[in-house]
Write an enzyme that holds these catalytic residues in place. Structure first.
Site, PDB file in Angstrom:
ATOM      1  N   SER A 149       0.818  -1.214   0.000  1.00  0.00           N
ATOM      2  CA  SER A 149       0.000   0.000   0.000  1.00  0.00           C
ATOM      3  C   SER A 149       0.848   1.258   0.000  1.00  0.00           C
ATOM      4  O   SER A 149       0.335   2.367   0.032  1.00  0.00           O
ATOM      5  CB  SER A 149      -0.918   0.007   1.225  1.00  0.00           C
ATOM      6  OG  SER A 149      -0.141  -0.118   2.396  1.00  0.00           O
TER       7      SER A 149
ATOM      8  N   ASN B 189      -2.026  -1.663  13.489  1.00  0.00           N
ATOM      9  CA  ASN B 189      -3.479  -1.476  13.547  1.00  0.00           C
ATOM     10  C   ASN B 189      -3.861  -0.170  14.255  1.00  0.00           C
ATOM     11  O   ASN B 189      -4.722   0.573  13.780  1.00  0.00           O
ATOM     12  CB  ASN B 189      -4.152  -2.661  14.248  1.00  0.00           C
ATOM     13  CG  ASN B 189      -3.930  -3.961  13.499  1.00  0.00           C
ATOM     14  OD1 ASN B 189      -3.341  -3.955  12.411  1.00  0.00           O
ATOM     15  ND2 ASN B 189      -4.382  -5.062  14.062  1.00  0.00           N
TER      16      ASN B 189
ATOM     17  N   TYR C 277      -9.542  -5.767  13.571  1.00  0.00           N
ATOM     18  CA  TYR C 277      -8.861  -5.348  12.339  1.00  0.00           C
ATOM     19  C   TYR C 277      -8.895  -6.464  11.312  1.00  0.00           C
ATOM     20  O   TYR C 277      -8.698  -7.639  11.638  1.00  0.00           O
ATOM     21  CB  TYR C 277      -7.392  -4.956  12.631  1.00  0.00           C
ATOM     22  CG  TYR C 277      -6.675  -4.576  11.359  1.00  0.00           C
ATOM     23  CD1 TYR C 277      -6.783  -3.290  10.845  1.00  0.00           C
ATOM     24  CD2 TYR C 277      -5.960  -5.520  10.623  1.00  0.00           C
ATOM     25  CE1 TYR C 277      -6.183  -2.940   9.635  1.00  0.00           C
ATOM     26  CE2 TYR C 277      -5.351  -5.180   9.421  1.00  0.00           C
ATOM     27  CZ  TYR C 277      -5.471  -3.900   8.938  1.00  0.00           C
ATOM     28  OH  TYR C 277      -4.888  -3.567   7.746  1.00  0.00           O
TER      29      TYR C 277
ATOM     30  N   SER D 232     -12.549  27.080 -26.560  1.00  0.00           N
ATOM     31  CA  SER D 232     -12.693  25.853 -27.340  1.00  0.00           C
ATOM     32  C   SER D 232     -11.502  25.739 -28.273  1.00  0.00           C
ATOM     33  O   SER D 232     -11.002  26.739 -28.786  1.00  0.00           O
ATOM     34  CB  SER D 232     -13.990  25.919 -28.153  1.00  0.00           C
ATOM     35  OG  SER D 232     -13.891  25.119 -29.312  1.00  0.00           O
TER      36      SER D 232
ATOM     37  N   THR E 273     -39.796  26.694 -10.075  1.00  0.00           N
ATOM     38  CA  THR E 273     -39.958  25.321  -9.574  1.00  0.00           C
ATOM     39  C   THR E 273     -40.052  24.459 -10.826  1.00  0.00           C
ATOM     40  O   THR E 273     -40.536  24.932 -11.865  1.00  0.00           O
ATOM     41  CB  THR E 273     -41.236  25.149  -8.735  1.00  0.00           C
ATOM     42  OG1 THR E 273     -42.369  25.398  -9.563  1.00  0.00           O
ATOM     43  CG2 THR E 273     -41.271  26.095  -7.533  1.00  0.00           C
ATOM     44  N   HIS E 274     -39.576  23.243 -10.735  1.00  0.00           N
ATOM     45  CA  HIS E 274     -39.494  22.361 -11.917  1.00  0.00           C
ATOM     46  C   HIS E 274     -38.695  23.043 -13.034  1.00  0.00           C
ATOM     47  O   HIS E 274     -38.898  22.734 -14.205  1.00  0.00           O
ATOM     48  CB  HIS E 274     -40.887  21.987 -12.441  1.00  0.00           C
ATOM     49  CG  HIS E 274     -41.808  21.452 -11.387  1.00  0.00           C
ATOM     50  ND1 HIS E 274     -42.000  20.120 -11.163  1.00  0.00           N
ATOM     51  CD2 HIS E 274     -42.575  22.109 -10.471  1.00  0.00           C
ATOM     52  CE1 HIS E 274     -42.859  19.954 -10.157  1.00  0.00           C
ATOM     53  NE2 HIS E 274     -43.212  21.142  -9.714  1.00  0.00           N
TER      54      HIS E 274
ATOM     55  N   ASN F 279     -16.479  28.629 -22.149  1.00  0.00           N
ATOM     56  CA  ASN F 279     -17.231  27.515 -21.562  1.00  0.00           C
ATOM     57  C   ASN F 279     -17.124  27.467 -20.040  1.00  0.00           C
ATOM     58  O   ASN F 279     -16.090  27.826 -19.474  1.00  0.00           O
ATOM     59  CB  ASN F 279     -16.737  26.190 -22.157  1.00  0.00           C
ATOM     60  CG  ASN F 279     -17.115  26.048 -23.618  1.00  0.00           C
ATOM     61  OD1 ASN F 279     -18.176  26.522 -24.034  1.00  0.00           O
ATOM     62  ND2 ASN F 279     -16.247  25.428 -24.406  1.00  0.00           N
TER      63      ASN F 279
ATOM     64  N   LYS G 236      -8.191   3.931   2.772  1.00  0.00           N
ATOM     65  CA  LYS G 236      -7.388   5.139   2.580  1.00  0.00           C
ATOM     66  C   LYS G 236      -7.573   5.832   1.229  1.00  0.00           C
ATOM     67  O   LYS G 236      -7.704   7.051   1.170  1.00  0.00           O
ATOM     68  CB  LYS G 236      -5.906   4.817   2.816  1.00  0.00           C
ATOM     69  CG  LYS G 236      -5.566   4.865   4.295  1.00  0.00           C
ATOM     70  CD  LYS G 236      -4.211   4.311   4.607  1.00  0.00           C
ATOM     71  CE  LYS G 236      -4.211   2.812   4.556  1.00  0.00           C
ATOM     72  NZ  LYS G 236      -5.128   2.151   5.501  1.00  0.00           N
TER      73      LYS G 236
ATOM     74  N   GLN H 106      -7.538  -1.796   4.920  1.00  0.00           N
ATOM     75  CA  GLN H 106      -6.530  -1.037   4.180  1.00  0.00           C
ATOM     76  C   GLN H 106      -7.167  -0.269   3.015  1.00  0.00           C
ATOM     77  O   GLN H 106      -6.609   0.721   2.543  1.00  0.00           O
ATOM     78  CB  GLN H 106      -5.460  -2.000   3.664  1.00  0.00           C
ATOM     79  CG  GLN H 106      -4.377  -1.351   2.852  1.00  0.00           C
ATOM     80  CD  GLN H 106      -3.171  -2.252   2.695  1.00  0.00           C
ATOM     81  OE1 GLN H 106      -2.484  -2.549   3.666  1.00  0.00           O
ATOM     82  NE2 GLN H 106      -2.911  -2.698   1.474  1.00  0.00           N
TER      83      GLN H 106
ATOM     84  N   LYS I 218     -15.804  30.726 -28.051  1.00  0.00           N
ATOM     85  CA  LYS I 218     -16.327  30.041 -26.873  1.00  0.00           C
ATOM     86  C   LYS I 218     -15.782  30.540 -25.547  1.00  0.00           C
ATOM     87  O   LYS I 218     -14.608  30.909 -25.415  1.00  0.00           O
ATOM     88  CB  LYS I 218     -15.996  28.552 -26.983  1.00  0.00           C
ATOM     89  CG  LYS I 218     -16.957  27.816 -27.879  1.00  0.00           C
ATOM     90  CD  LYS I 218     -18.322  27.740 -27.238  1.00  0.00           C
ATOM     91  CE  LYS I 218     -19.007  26.458 -27.589  1.00  0.00           C
ATOM     92  NZ  LYS I 218     -20.130  26.232 -26.691  1.00  0.00           N
TER      93      LYS I 218
ATOM     94  N   GLU J  58     -18.943  22.947 -14.645  1.00  0.00           N
ATOM     95  CA  GLU J  58     -19.325  21.604 -15.109  1.00  0.00           C
ATOM     96  C   GLU J  58     -18.580  20.520 -14.345  1.00  0.00           C
ATOM     97  O   GLU J  58     -19.164  19.502 -13.940  1.00  0.00           O
ATOM     98  CB  GLU J  58     -19.040  21.469 -16.609  1.00  0.00           C
ATOM     99  CG  GLU J  58     -19.983  22.314 -17.453  1.00  0.00           C
ATOM    100  CD  GLU J  58     -19.576  22.351 -18.918  1.00  0.00           C
ATOM    101  OE1 GLU J  58     -20.445  22.130 -19.766  1.00  0.00           O
ATOM    102  OE2 GLU J  58     -18.401  22.623 -19.220  1.00  0.00           O
TER     103      GLU J  58
HETATM  104  N1  ARG Z   1      -1.284  -1.065   5.724  1.00  0.00           N
HETATM  105  C1  ARG Z   1      -2.176  -1.556   6.721  1.00  0.00           C
HETATM  106  C2  ARG Z   1      -3.546  -0.852   6.599  1.00  0.00           C
HETATM  107  O1  ARG Z   1      -3.604   0.106   5.973  1.00  0.00           O
HETATM  108  C3  ARG Z   1      -1.623  -1.290   8.089  1.00  0.00           C
HETATM  109  C4  ARG Z   1      -2.132  -2.227   9.096  1.00  0.00           C
HETATM  110  C5  ARG Z   1      -1.602  -3.594   8.838  1.00  0.00           C
HETATM  111  N2  ARG Z   1      -1.952  -4.484   9.899  1.00  0.00           N
HETATM  112  C6  ARG Z   1      -1.898  -5.803   9.764  1.00  0.00           C
HETATM  113  N3  ARG Z   1      -2.259  -6.474  10.798  1.00  0.00           N
HETATM  114  N4  ARG Z   1      -1.510  -6.363   8.666  1.00  0.00           N
HETATM  115  O2  ARG Z   1      -4.517  -1.287   7.129  1.00  0.00           O
END
Ligand code: ARG
Length: 461
Positions: free
Chosen positions: A27, A114, A321, A281, A159-160, A289, A329, A326, A287, A294
Site C-alpha cells: 500500500s 493497527n 482489524y 474551445s 420550480t421544476h 465555456n 485510505k 486497508q 467560446k 461543469e
Molecule cells: N497497511 C495496513 C492498513 O492500511 C496497516 C495495518 C496492517 N496491519 C496488519 N495487521 N496487517 O490497514
C-alpha cells in the site's frame, strides 16, 4: 531471506511471500501520504515508551531525530523504499532501525500497525478537514457578499425549472449558502468524534507495557483517547462519516455549480463568468465555456463513489482489524482531495462572477410570475383560496384564447376579477417586498440572513 528483504513480521515464516501476494498487499504507493503523520505518531509513541521506563531519554531523543530525518527524506523524495516495505509504517520503522540498530528495533513495543494506521489517518483527515473548512468559509463569504449586493435584485424564481414567483438574487444565493453552512456544521461535529487517539490500543487488546494512551493523545493534540481498544482498531466510521459529509457537501457544490452554468448560459444571460474561470474551445474561437462549473457539478458523483467503496468494505465485516480495512485510505484521500480542489475552484468562480440585474429584471416581466399574488390578493378580501385560484386560472384561459396578456386588460376587467388595483400587483419589486416573512425573498430578509450567516462564520473563528 536477509532481514532487510523480509517483512517486519517474517520471524515465524520460512518462505517469503509470493510476489503476487506482495503486490496485492503493498500500500506504500498511496499510504506514503501518511508519512508526516506516521513520524509524529511514532515520536509520541517513543515518548510514551520513555515515560513507561522502556526507553532512556537519550534513546527516545535518538529515535525522534532519526524519525524526523526519515520523514524529511520521504518529503524530499530521496528516501529509498525497499521491496519488503509493505506500507509506509513498515518503511519508516525499517529505516529507523537501519540507522539506529537495536534502539530503532525498540520503537514498535506496545503498538501495532493497527492502532498506528488509524492514528495516522485520523490526523491526516483532521488536517484535510481544516483545509476543507477554509474552502467552505471562503465560498460562504463569496455568496454572502454577492447576496448583500443583490438583496434587491429581482429575478424569476423557478420550480421544476419553470417560471414560478419572483425572488431576489440574494435570496437564491443564500439558499446555497445555508446548505453549505450546514455542511460546515456537520463536518465540525465530525471533528469532535475524529479527534480521538487510537494509539495504545495495539493490535486489539492494548499491551502489558503500562503505556498511557491519554498522555499520548495529548502529545498528538487530540482531544481524547480511545474508549475501547477493539473499537479503536476495528471501526472506520470516522472515515465513512467524513466521506459521507464530503458527499453531501460535494452534492451541494454540484447544485450550486449547475446554477452557475445555467445563469451564465448565454440563452439566459444572467451572469458572466470571469475569464480566469472559463475555458475556450480548441475549435470554436468565440467560446467561453463553464468548465469549472461543469466539473464541480460532476465531482459529486466521484465522491459518492468513494462513499460506496468504503461503505461496501465495512458492511458485514466482523469486529477487529481485517486487512480489508486497508482499502479505506484511497477512498478517504480521494474524497478529501476532490472536495478541496472543487471547493477552491468553485469559490473562485463564484467570487468573480458578474451578475446582470437588468437581464434578470427583464425576465421578471413574465406575467405568469404574479398569478399567485393575484390569487392571494383575492384571499385577503375573503375569497376562499381554491375559488381565487380558479378565478385567476379562468382569466388566464381567456387571455390565452384571445392571445393577449394581463397588460391588455381594461380597468373593468380588473374590477370584474374583484381586484380593481390588480394591475399594480404585476411588479417584481412589490412582489418580493410583499413577502415580508422571515426567511423569505424580501430584501430585508436577505440582509437578515446575511447577518445571521456572518455571525455564524464569526462564531467559528
Ligand atoms: N497497511 C495496513 C492498513 O492500511 C496497516 C495495518 C496492517 N496491519 C496488519 N495487521 N496487517 O490497514
Amino acid at each position: 531471506m536477509t532481514d532487510r528483504d523480509a517483512p517486519l513480521w517474517s520471524g515465524r515464516f520460512s518462505t517469503p511471500p509470493a510476489p503476487e501476494a506482495e503486490a496485492l498487499g503493498r500500500s506504500v504507493a498511496f499510504d506514503v501520504r501518511l508519512a508526516p503523520q506516521d513520524v509524529e505518531v511514532s515520536i509520541a509513541h517513543a515518548r510514551s515508551l520513555e515515560d513507561a521506563g522502556l526507553l532512556t531519554a537519550d534513546e527516545a531523543a535518538r529515535l525522534e531525530k532519526a524519525l524526523r530525518e526519515v520523514g524529511d527524506e520521504i518529503a524530499a523524495g530521496t528516501f529509498e523504499f525497499q521491496p519488503a516495505d509493505e506500507d509506509v509504517h513498515s518503511a519508516i520503522e525499517r529505516a529507523v532501525t537501519d540507522r539506529l540498530g537495536d534502539v530503532g528495533a525498540k520503537l514498535h513495543a506496545g503498538r501495532s500497525r493497527n492502532d498506528l494506521v488509524m492514528t495516522d489517518l485520523r490526523l491526516w483527515l483532521l488536517a484535510a478537514h481544516r483545509r476543507i473548512e477554509d474552502g467552505l468559509v471562503r465560498m460562504l463569504r463569496a455568496l454572502v457578499e454577492h447576496a448583500r449586493s443583490h438583496a434587491e435584485t429581482v429575478m424569476p424564481g423557478t420550480t421544476h425549472g419553470r417560471l414560478a414567483q419572483p425572488v431576489t438574487l440574494g435570496h437564491h444565493l443564500l439558499a446555497h449558502a445555508w446548505a453549505l453552512a450546514r455542511d460546515l456544521d456537520r463536518l465540525h461535529g465530525w471533528r469532535g468524534r475524529a479527534s480521538v487517539s487510537p494509539l495504545g490500543a495495539g493490535a486489539l487488546a492494548t499491551s502489558t507495557l503500562n503505556l498511557d494512551p491519554t498522555r499520548t493523545a495529548e502529545r498528538l493534540g487530540l482531544e481524547d483517547r480511545f474508549a475501547n481498544s477493539i473499537d479503536a482498531v476495528g471501526d472506520r466510521d470516522v472515515v465513512q462519516e467524513f466521506v459521507a459529509d464530503a458527499t453531501i457537501c460535494a452534492t451541494h457544490l454540484s447544485r450550486l455549480a449547475a446554477d452557475v452554468a445555467r445563469f451564465s448560459d448565454e440563452a439566459l444571460g444572467w451572469a458572466v463568468l470571469d475569464e480566469a474561470y472559463s475555458t475556450g474551445s480548441s475549435m470554436m474561437p468565440h467560446k467561453r465555456n463553464p468548465d469549472v462549473a461543469e466539473l464541480a457539478r460532476a465531482k459529486a458523483g466521484r465522491v459518492l463513489g468513494d462513499l460506496v467503496a468504503i461503505s461496501t468494505v465495512l458492511h458485514g465485516l466482523p469486529l477487529g482489524y481485517h486487512r480489508d480495512l486497508q482499502e479505506d485510505k484511497e477512498a478517504a484521500f480521494d474524497a478529501a482531495d476532490t472536495l478541496e480542489v472543487t471547493l477552491a475552484a468553485l469559490a473562485g468562480c463564484v467570487e468573480t462572477l458578474t451578475f446582470d440585474p437588468e437581464a434578470m429584471r427583464t425576465a421578471t416581466l413574465a406575467e405568469g410570475l404574479y398569478t399567485t399574488d393575484l390569487a392571494e390578493a383575492l384571499v385577503k378580501q375573503g375569497v376562499p383560496f381554491r375559488e381565487a385560484h380558479r378565478r385567476v386560472g379562468e382569466l388566464l384561459r381567456r387571455l390565452e384564447a384571445e392571445g393577449i396578456t394581463f397588460n391588455a386588460l381594461s380597468p373593468d376587467d380588473w374590477t370584474d376579477l374583484g381586484l380593481p388595483d390588480g394591475a399594480a400587483l404585476l411588479d417584481a419589486d412589490r412582489a418580493v417586498r410583499a413577502r415580508a416573512t422571515p426567511g423569505g425573498p424580501s430584501p430585508q430578509s436577505v440582509l437578515q440572513q446575511a447577518d445571521a450567516l456572518e455571525r455564524l462564520l464569526a462564531a467559528r473563528g
